[in-house]
Design a protein around this motif. Structure first.
Motif, short mmCIF file in Angstrom:
data_model
loop_
_atom_site.label_atom_id
_atom_site.label_comp_id
_atom_site.label_asym_id
_atom_site.label_seq_id
_atom_site.Cartn_x
_atom_site.Cartn_y
_atom_site.Cartn_z
N GLY A 40 0.86 -1.12 0.06
CA GLY A 40 -0.05 -0.01 -0.09
C GLY A 40 0.79 1.43 -0.05
O GLY A 40 2.13 1.00 0.27
N GLY A 41 0.04 2.45 -0.24
CA GLY A 41 1.08 3.61 -0.30
C GLY A 41 1.80 4.00 -1.61
O GLY A 41 1.79 2.97 -2.48
N ASP A 42 1.99 5.16 -2.07
CA ASP A 42 2.41 5.37 -3.23
C ASP A 42 3.24 6.72 -2.95
O ASP A 42 3.19 7.29 -1.60
CB ASP A 42 1.30 5.62 -4.27
CG ASP A 42 0.47 6.83 -3.84
OD1 ASP A 42 0.70 7.94 -3.56
OD2 ASP A 42 -0.70 6.39 -3.66
N PRO A 43 4.15 7.40 -3.92
CA PRO A 43 4.93 8.46 -3.16
C PRO A 43 4.10 9.64 -2.88
O PRO A 43 4.74 10.13 -1.96
CB PRO A 43 5.67 8.85 -4.78
CG PRO A 43 5.70 7.41 -5.36
CD PRO A 43 4.40 6.83 -5.28
N ARG A 67 6.25 -7.89 -2.03
CA ARG A 67 5.87 -7.27 -3.11
C ARG A 67 4.38 -7.73 -3.54
O ARG A 67 4.13 -8.59 -4.21
CB ARG A 67 6.78 -7.50 -4.20
CG ARG A 67 6.63 -6.35 -5.44
CD ARG A 67 7.35 -6.68 -6.71
NE ARG A 67 8.95 -6.53 -6.21
CZ ARG A 67 9.65 -5.68 -6.71
NH1 ARG A 67 9.08 -4.66 -7.43
NH2 ARG A 67 10.80 -5.47 -6.50
N ASP A 68 3.32 -7.11 -2.79
CA ASP A 68 1.84 -7.62 -3.10
C ASP A 68 0.92 -6.71 -2.84
O ASP A 68 0.04 -6.44 -2.11
CB ASP A 68 1.71 -8.78 -1.89
CG ASP A 68 0.33 -9.33 -2.29
OD1 ASP A 68 -0.23 -9.71 -3.49
OD2 ASP A 68 -0.19 -9.95 -1.02
N LEU A 69 0.75 -5.56 -3.98
CA LEU A 69 -0.03 -4.69 -3.92
C LEU A 69 -1.56 -5.42 -4.13
O LEU A 69 -2.61 -4.81 -3.34
CB LEU A 69 0.37 -3.57 -4.99
CG LEU A 69 0.99 -2.41 -4.77
CD1 LEU A 69 1.23 -1.50 -6.18
CD2 LEU A 69 0.46 -1.66 -3.68
N HIS A 70 -1.63 -6.18 -4.97
CA HIS A 70 -3.07 -6.68 -5.27
C HIS A 70 -3.62 -7.40 -3.98
O HIS A 70 -4.85 -7.30 -3.74
CB HIS A 70 -3.08 -7.79 -6.29
CG HIS A 70 -4.42 -8.20 -6.84
ND1 HIS A 70 -5.15 -7.44 -7.48
CD2 HIS A 70 -4.86 -9.40 -6.40
CE1 HIS A 70 -6.41 -7.99 -7.92
NE2 HIS A 70 -6.15 -9.37 -7.11
N GLY A 71 -2.82 -8.07 -3.38
CA GLY A 71 -3.21 -8.65 -1.96
C GLY A 71 -3.12 -8.08 -0.72
O GLY A 71 -3.18 -8.50 0.34
N PHE A 72 -2.44 -6.68 -0.93
CA PHE A 72 -2.24 -6.13 0.41
C PHE A 72 -1.43 -6.45 1.23
O PHE A 72 -1.20 -6.34 2.43
CB PHE A 72 -3.55 -5.77 1.11
CG PHE A 72 -3.51 -4.22 2.09
CD1 PHE A 72 -3.35 -3.16 1.62
CD2 PHE A 72 -3.76 -4.73 3.36
CE1 PHE A 72 -3.29 -1.98 2.58
CE2 PHE A 72 -3.60 -3.91 4.29
CZ PHE A 72 -3.40 -2.41 4.10
N GLY A 73 -0.49 -7.09 0.66
CA GLY A 73 0.72 -7.74 1.44
C GLY A 73 0.43 -8.79 2.55
O GLY A 73 1.30 -9.10 3.51
#
Length: 252
Positions: A40-43, A67-73
């Motif tokens: 989650g999070g972006d610049p 590294r798992d944006l789709h699964g929210f880590g």
């Protein structure tokens, strides 16, 4: 006097999507576990969250993940030790830039989600967390549950380990977290959660999900920002701790 850091996982939105009321939470907690872009999070979110943390006198921590944006880590990934170490270093470095632009720095490190839970028992992944913290800055505190592989390896490496406990999660009789997929894994009642927080900090034990009493060490206690009623839980927890004479401190 007992003391504890009150933390929250935060900055976990992405782009136009917001996960929680970050501003309200950062008005309550003393330390912010800021997402570093891999779950989650972006610049832009990292920049805003760091700026808001500094404005509120809240310590900035790097919350690193698979590294798992789709699964929210929250999905296990079979990394090798070096690849995972490099991914974690990359995340810490990314957040450091925005912490510095806000006038602060990274004050501590903790893992998120599936990585945190896996590293409790998976030696290779726990070692990667320890390696990344040591290589980035061996003086940084690393948050982990006592009795886990992360804790053991961090102590062996000479890191400044901080015992972490969870206000809004149920515990197994072995002292680990009940998986979110199981019934009653989450505590969403502010009164229940805040009472548990006081118990953790002042008594050093809590009731596990099976009714047994288990020891717990809590130098930092966490409220997840995506728990239902997280702001109310954080406020009730802070109020209860202060009423119990507990000193709320920053980390790092």
């Amino acid at each position: 006097m007992a003391q504890v850091a009150l933390t929250t996982d935060i900055g976990e939105g992405y782009g136009r999507w917001e996960l929680a009321d970050d501003e309200a939470l950062l008005d309550v907690v003393t330390a912010a576990n800021i997402a570093c872009g891999f779950h989650g999070g972006d610049p832009g979110t990292m920049r805003r969250t760091c700026k808001l943390s500094v404005a509120n006198g809240v310590a900035i921590g790097a919350q690193v993940s698979y590294r798992d944006l789709h699964g929210f880590g929250r999905r296990f990934i079979a990394y090798g030790r070096q690849e995972l170490t490099d991914d974690l270093l990359y995340q810490i470095g990314a957040l450091e830039v925005f912490a510095r632009t806000a006038g602060d720095k990274i004050n501590y490190v903790r893992a998120h989600g599936a990585l945190y839970n896996a590293a409790a028992t998976v030696t290779e992944h726990a070692q990667a967390i320890v390696d990344a913290t040591r290589e980035y800055n061996a003086d940084l505190p690393l948050l982990a549950q006592v009795g886990t592989e992360t804790w053991r390896l961090g102590r062996e490496a000479g890191l400044n380990m901080v015992a972490e406990a969870f206000v809004d999660r149920a515990y197994t009789p072995q002292g680990l977290l009940v998986p979110r997929t199981e019934p009653d894994a989450m505590l969403s009642d502010p009164a229940q959660a805040s009472a548990r927080a006081v118990e953790m900090v002042t008594q050093g034990e809590i009731t596990a999900i099976d009714g047994s009493r288990i020891p717990i060490r809590a130098e930092a206690i966490l409220v997840h920002c995506d728990t239902a009623g997280s702001v109310e839980i954080a406020r009730a927890t802070r109020k209860a701790l202060e009423a119990a004479g507990v000193d709320l401190v920053r980390l790092g």
